[in-house]
Design a protein around this motif. Structure first.
Motif, short mmCIF file in Angstrom:
data_model
loop_
_atom_site.label_atom_id
_atom_site.label_comp_id
_atom_site.label_asym_id
_atom_site.label_seq_id
_atom_site.Cartn_x
_atom_site.Cartn_y
_atom_site.Cartn_z
N MET A 1 0.82 -1.21 0.00
CA MET A 1 0.00 0.00 0.00
C MET A 1 0.86 1.27 0.00
SD MET A 1 -2.87 -1.43 -0.24
CE MET A 1 -3.78 0.09 -0.35
N THR A 2 2.14 1.13 0.33
CA THR A 2 3.02 2.30 0.38
C THR A 2 3.24 2.92 -1.00
OG1 THR A 2 4.94 0.83 0.28
CG2 THR A 2 4.24 1.57 2.46
N ALA A 3 2.83 2.22 -2.04
CA ALA A 3 2.92 2.81 -3.38
C ALA A 3 1.99 4.01 -3.52
CB ALA A 3 2.58 1.77 -4.44
N VAL A 4 0.97 4.08 -2.64
CA VAL A 4 0.02 5.20 -2.68
C VAL A 4 0.40 6.24 -1.63
CG1 VAL A 4 -2.41 5.86 -2.61
CG2 VAL A 4 -1.76 3.58 -3.42
N TYR A 5 0.43 5.81 -0.36
CA TYR A 5 0.85 6.69 0.74
C TYR A 5 1.74 5.88 1.68
CZ TYR A 5 -3.19 9.47 -0.78
OH TYR A 5 -4.10 10.18 -1.51
N PRO A 6 2.68 6.52 2.36
CA PRO A 6 3.55 5.79 3.30
C PRO A 6 2.77 5.08 4.40
CG PRO A 6 4.46 7.96 2.85
CD PRO A 6 3.09 7.94 2.24
N SER A 7 1.71 5.73 4.89
CA SER A 7 0.89 5.13 5.94
C SER A 7 -0.36 5.98 6.12
CB SER A 7 1.64 5.05 7.27
OG SER A 7 1.75 6.34 7.86
N LEU A 8 -1.30 5.46 6.90
CA LEU A 8 -2.51 6.21 7.20
C LEU A 8 -2.23 7.44 8.06
CD1 LEU A 8 -4.83 3.17 7.94
CD2 LEU A 8 -5.35 4.94 6.25
N GLU A 9 -1.09 7.44 8.72
CA GLU A 9 -0.76 8.56 9.62
C GLU A 9 0.32 9.47 9.04
OE1 GLU A 9 -1.38 7.14 14.03
OE2 GLU A 9 -0.34 5.55 12.92
N SER A 10 0.59 9.30 7.74
CA SER A 10 1.63 10.11 7.11
C SER A 10 1.09 11.47 6.67
CB SER A 10 2.19 9.37 5.89
OG SER A 10 1.20 9.26 4.88
N ALA A 11 1.99 12.41 6.46
CA ALA A 11 1.61 13.73 5.96
C ALA A 11 1.06 13.62 4.55
CB ALA A 11 2.82 14.65 5.99
N GLU A 12 1.61 12.69 3.77
CA GLU A 12 1.14 12.51 2.39
C GLU A 12 -0.31 12.05 2.36
OE1 GLU A 12 5.61 11.68 2.31
OE2 GLU A 12 3.92 11.38 3.69
N PHE A 13 -0.67 11.12 3.26
CA PHE A 13 -2.06 10.67 3.32
C PHE A 13 -2.97 11.82 3.74
CE2 PHE A 13 -5.66 9.25 5.86
CZ PHE A 13 -6.32 8.45 4.95
N ALA A 14 -2.56 12.57 4.74
CA ALA A 14 -3.38 13.70 5.21
C ALA A 14 -3.63 14.69 4.09
CB ALA A 14 -2.70 14.39 6.39
N GLU A 15 -2.59 14.94 3.29
CA GLU A 15 -2.74 15.86 2.16
C GLU A 15 -3.68 15.29 1.11
OE1 GLU A 15 0.02 18.16 -1.22
OE2 GLU A 15 0.94 16.77 0.22
N GLY A 16 -3.51 14.00 0.82
CA GLY A 16 -4.39 13.35 -0.16
C GLY A 16 -5.84 13.34 0.29
N PHE A 17 -6.05 13.08 1.57
CA PHE A 17 -7.40 13.07 2.14
C PHE A 17 -8.03 14.46 2.00
CE2 PHE A 17 -10.74 13.08 5.21
CZ PHE A 17 -11.10 11.76 5.43
N ALA A 18 -7.25 15.47 2.38
CA ALA A 18 -7.77 16.84 2.31
C ALA A 18 -8.08 17.24 0.87
CB ALA A 18 -6.75 17.81 2.91
N ASN A 19 -7.26 16.79 -0.07
CA ASN A 19 -7.48 17.12 -1.48
C ASN A 19 -8.77 16.50 -2.00
OD1 ASN A 19 -5.18 18.68 -1.75
ND2 ASN A 19 -3.91 16.99 -2.50
N VAL A 20 -9.04 15.26 -1.62
CA VAL A 20 -10.27 14.61 -2.07
C VAL A 20 -11.49 15.34 -1.50
CG1 VAL A 20 -11.68 12.52 -1.79
CG2 VAL A 20 -9.31 12.33 -2.54
N VAL A 21 -11.44 15.67 -0.23
CA VAL A 21 -12.56 16.41 0.39
C VAL A 21 -12.78 17.74 -0.34
CG1 VAL A 21 -13.32 17.60 2.48
CG2 VAL A 21 -12.27 15.33 2.64
N LYS A 22 -11.68 18.43 -0.65
CA LYS A 22 -11.77 19.70 -1.36
C LYS A 22 -12.35 19.51 -2.77
CE LYS A 22 -9.10 23.82 -2.71
NZ LYS A 22 -9.66 23.87 -4.07
N GLU A 23 -11.90 18.47 -3.47
CA GLU A 23 -12.39 18.22 -4.83
C GLU A 23 -13.91 17.97 -4.83
OE1 GLU A 23 -10.14 15.00 -6.39
OE2 GLU A 23 -8.33 16.19 -6.71
N ILE A 24 -14.39 17.24 -3.84
CA ILE A 24 -15.83 16.98 -3.75
C ILE A 24 -16.59 18.27 -3.46
CG2 ILE A 24 -17.62 15.77 -2.43
CD1 ILE A 24 -15.59 13.48 -2.04
N ASN A 25 -16.06 19.07 -2.55
CA ASN A 25 -16.70 20.36 -2.24
C ASN A 25 -16.66 21.30 -3.44
OD1 ASN A 25 -17.39 19.71 0.42
ND2 ASN A 25 -15.37 20.31 1.18
#
Length: 589
Positions: A1-25
Motif C-alpha cells: 500500500m506504500t505505493a500510494v501513501y507511506p501510511s494512514l498517519e503520514s503527511a502525504e495521506f493527510a494531504e491526499g485526504f484533504a485534497n479529495v474532500v476539497k475536490e468533492i466540495n
C-alpha cells in the motif's frame, strides 16, 4: 500500500485526504454555479455542451481520486478490522462520500431532463459516454425528489452502511473455541471455516458444529442487521417506483428479466447433474450421503502441494499460454506485492480484488496451500487484469455491472484449471476436477439457494421483521429445494444467511445471481476461445475494456452469444456436465 501513501498517519495521506474532500466540495460548488438540478430542461446548445463537458471531466476526476482514497483505507480495514486508525479515517470520509452521492443524484436528475441524443450528436465527450447517458436517463425516472434522495444518502451512513459495517466487523473478529491437537484454541471464524477442507471428517464435523455455535451466538445483531437492510432496500425501491428490489437489481446488472429467467431455468435443469456429482463424491468418501461439512471436503490423494510460490509460478506460466500481456500482469501483481494472502485474526474471510488506481489493483485472499488456493488467486488476478483493461476508460465508463465483473476472473481460473488437468496423473485429475466441480456446484446450486432465500426474505420482510428462527428456516428450505435429498437433511447450514456478507449491502441487493452469470458467461467465452483462439484474442481485451459501455446482451452479441436463449446457458452447463461425467469415470477406475 506504500505505493500510494507511506501510511494512514503520514503527511502525504493527510494531504491526499484533504485534497479529495476539497475536490468533492469544489464539484458541489460547480453544480451550484450552473444551477444543476435547480431548474427545468435545458436546450442543447453550445453553452450547455460546454457545461456538460466541464462537469463530466470534473466528475470523472473526482470519482477516480475518491475511489483510490476509499480503497486505500478499506484495504487496511478488511485485512484488520481492529485497525482503529483506518476505521476512524473511513468514518471521517463518509461525510464527503454522502455529499458525492448526493451530487451524483443531482447530475442524474439533470441528465434526465436533457435530450441526450441531441447531446451525443453534438459532443464528442457525450458520444464517448453514450451508454452512460442513456442508462442515466432511465435511472432518472426512478429518482425521488432531490431532498428525499439527499436525506436517504445522509441517513444511509447510520442505517444501511452502519448495519453492513457491523456485519463486517463482528464476523471478522468472531473467535470460536475448538480443540485442535488436544488443545482448546480460540480461532477466527475464517480459520474455522477453512477446516471444512480438512481431510479428516471428524475435524470437519467438529469445525462445522463449532461454526454453527458461533453463528448462533452472533445471530441476534446479524438478524437485526439483515432485517434493517432489507427493509431499507424495499422502502427505497418502492419510493423510487421500481416494481421490486429485483427489478432495480436487474437494471443495475444491465440484464433483463428474460435473460435472468433463461439462466435460472437452465440452472434448475442442471440440478440432477449436480446431484450425480454429489452422489459420486459421497461414494468416494465412503458415505451414503454427504453432510454439509462434506461439501468441500478434499477427494482423492495428491502428492502435489500448492504452496504460495508454486501457485505464483504456475499462474504466471499458464497465463503466458494465453498471452504475454496476461502473464506480465500476473508477474507484476506478485512482484509488487498486491496480494494479502494468509488468514489471520481480524481479517475478512473469503477473497476479493479491489481496483486501486488506473491499472493497479489489490487482492485479499485467505490462501490455503491447495489447488483451490491457487485457482482462487488466478480468479482474483483475472479481476485485476480486467481492471488493467479498463484503465484506458474514464471513471464513468469503468462503472461495470456485477454480471460482467466476473468475465475475466472465470476465464483466468479456467485457464489454470485446464492446464493443471493436462499435467496431472489420474489421482491428481480427480482432485482438480472435484475442486472445480465444488466451485461450479457452489455457483449454480448454492447461488440458486441464496437467490431463493433473498426472494423469500424480501417477500416476508415487507410485512414484518423476521426472527432468527424464521431466517434459519427460509435458508434451510432454500437449501432443500436446490440440493435435494442428496445432502443429509439434518446437517444443512441454517446460518448461511449470517455467513455471506453479500446479503448485507444496501447498494447491491441480489448479490448472488451475477456470480452464476459470470461463471456461465465466462465458460461460454472460454469455449469460443477454444474454437477460434486467434479471433477470440483479437476481441477479448476490447470486450473487457467495454464492459461499462454497453449492456450485457450487446457485448455478448460480439461473440455471437444470445443471452436470452436457454440454449446458450445450457451449452455452458454442458461443459460442467462433461466434467461430471469425467469425474464419475475417473473414480470408477
Amino acid at each position: 500500500m506504500t505505493a500510494v501513501y507511506p501510511s494512514l498517519e503520514s503527511a502525504e495521506f493527510a494531504e491526499g485526504f484533504a485534497n479529495v474532500v476539497k475536490e468533492i466540495n469544489d464539484l458541489a460548488q460547480l453544480l451550484d454555479t450552473h444551477h444543476i438540478g435547480d431548474k427545468g430542461p435545458d436546450v442543447v446548445d453550445d453553452s450547455l455542451i460546454g457545461i456538460f463537458e466541464a462537469l463530466i471531466d470534473r466528475y470523472n476526476a473526482v470519482i477516480d481520486n475518491t475511489r483510490t482514497l476509499s480503497t486505500y483505507i478499506n484495504c487496511f480495514i478488511t485485512t484488520d478490522s481492529q485497525d482503529t486508525v483506518a476505521q476512524a479515517r473511513m468514518s471521517e470520509l463518509q461525510r464527503s462520500l454522502v455529499l458525492l452521492s448526493t451530487l451524483g443524484t443531482r447530475m442524474t436528475a439533470w441528465i434526465g431532463t436533457l435530450d441526450v441524443d441531441a447531446l451525443i450528436a453534438r459532443s464528442k465527450l457525450a458520444s464517448e459516454h453514450a451508454y452512460m447517458l442513456h442508462k442515466t436517463k432511465q435511472q432518472a425516472e426512478h429518482l425521488m425528489s432531490q431532498d428525499e434522495e439527499s436525506l436517504a444518502a445522509e441517513l444511509n451512513v447510520s442505517s444501511g452502511r452502519a448495519w453492513s459495517k457491523l456485519h463486517g466487523d463482528l464476523t471478522s473478529q468472531l473467535l470460536i473455541s475448538l480443540e485442535v491437537d488436544g488443545r482448546v484454541q480460540e480461532l477466527p471464524m475464517s480459520v474455522i471455516r477453512n477446516l471444512a477442507y480438512d481431510t479428516n471428517r471428524d475435524v470437519r464435523r467438529r469445525a462445522y458444529e463449532a461454526e454453527l455455535a458461533g453463528w448462533k451466538r452472533a445471530a441476534l445483531p446479524l438478524a437485526a442487521s439483515l432485517n434493517s437492510i432489507k427493509n431499507e432496500v424495499s422502502v427505497l425501491a418502492r419510493r423510487r417506483r421500481w416494481e421490486s428490489p429485483l427489478a432495480a437489481s436487474l437494471f443495475s446488472s444491465s440484464i433483463d428479466q428474460q435473460t435472468l429467467d433463461a439462466m435460472l431455468t437452465a440452472a434448475r435443469a442442471s440440478f440432477p447433474d449436480f446431484r450425480r456429482y454429489l452422489q459420486a463424491k459421497a461414494r468416494v468418501l465412503g458415505l451414503s450421503r454427504l453432510a454439509w461439512y462434506d461439501l468441500v471436503a478434499p477427494v482423492g490423494s495428491s502428492e502435489k502441494v500448492w504452496e504460495f510460490e508454486d501457485a505464483r509460478n504456475f499462474i504466471v506460466e499458464q497465463f503466458g499460454s494465453y498471452s504475454e500481456k496476461l502473464s506480465q500482469f500476473a508477474a507484476r501483481a506478485f512482484c509488487q506485492r498486491w496480494i494479502d494472502a494468509e488468514p489471520r485474526p481480524g481479517k475478512r474471510d473469503g477473497a476479493f480484488c479491489a481496483s486501486l488506481r488506473r491499472d493497479e489493483s489489490r487482492i485479499l485472499s485467505n490462501f490455503k496451500p491447495a489447488f483451490r488456493g491457487m485457482s482462487t488467486l488466478a480468479h482474483e488476478l483475472g479481476h485485476g487484469y480486467h481492471n488493467t483493461n479498463l484503465a484506458q476508460r474514464t471513471a464513468l465508463q469503468r462503472s461495470l455491472p456485477m454480471t460482467l465483473a466476473e468475465t475475466a476472473s472465470i476465464f483466468c481460473e479456467t485457464i489454470v484449471s485446464q492446464a493443471a488437468l493436462q499435467r496431472a496423473d489420474r489421482q491428481e485429475q480427480i482432485v482438480i476436477l472435484e475442486e472445480s466441480l465444488q466451485n461450479s456446484c457452489q455457483i449454480v446450486v448454492d447461488i440458486s439457494s441464496r437467490f431463493l432465500f433473498e426472494q423469500g426474505v424480501f417477500a416476508q420482510r415487507s410485512k414484518r421483521e423476521l426472527s432468527i428462527e424464521e431466517l434459519n428456516e427460509l435458508m434451510l428450505n432454500a437449501q432443500r429445494e436446490t440440493y435435494g435429498d442428496d445432502l443429509e437433511q439434518s446437517l444443512l447450514h441454517p446460518y448461511m444467511w449470517a455467513v455471506k456478507g453479500h446479503y448485507y449491502s444496501t447498494g447491491r441487493s441480489f448479490y448472488n445471481y451475477p456470480y452464476m452469470f459470470g461463471l456461465l458467461f465466462g465458460l461460454g467465452l472460454y469455449a469460443h476461445y477454444q474454437r477460434d483462439p486467434e479471433s477470440f484474442k483479437r476481441g477479448y481485451d476490447d470486450l473487457l475494456s467495454s464492459t461499462g459501455m454497453a449492456d450485457a446482451a450487446t457485448l455478448a452479441a460480439r461473440f455471437g452469444i444470445d443471452l436470452r436463449s436457454e440454449a446458450f446457458w445450457n451449452a455452458s452447463l454442458d461443459i460442467v456436465r462433461g466434467d461430471i461425467e469425467r469425474f464419475e469415470q475417473l473414480i470408477a477406475g
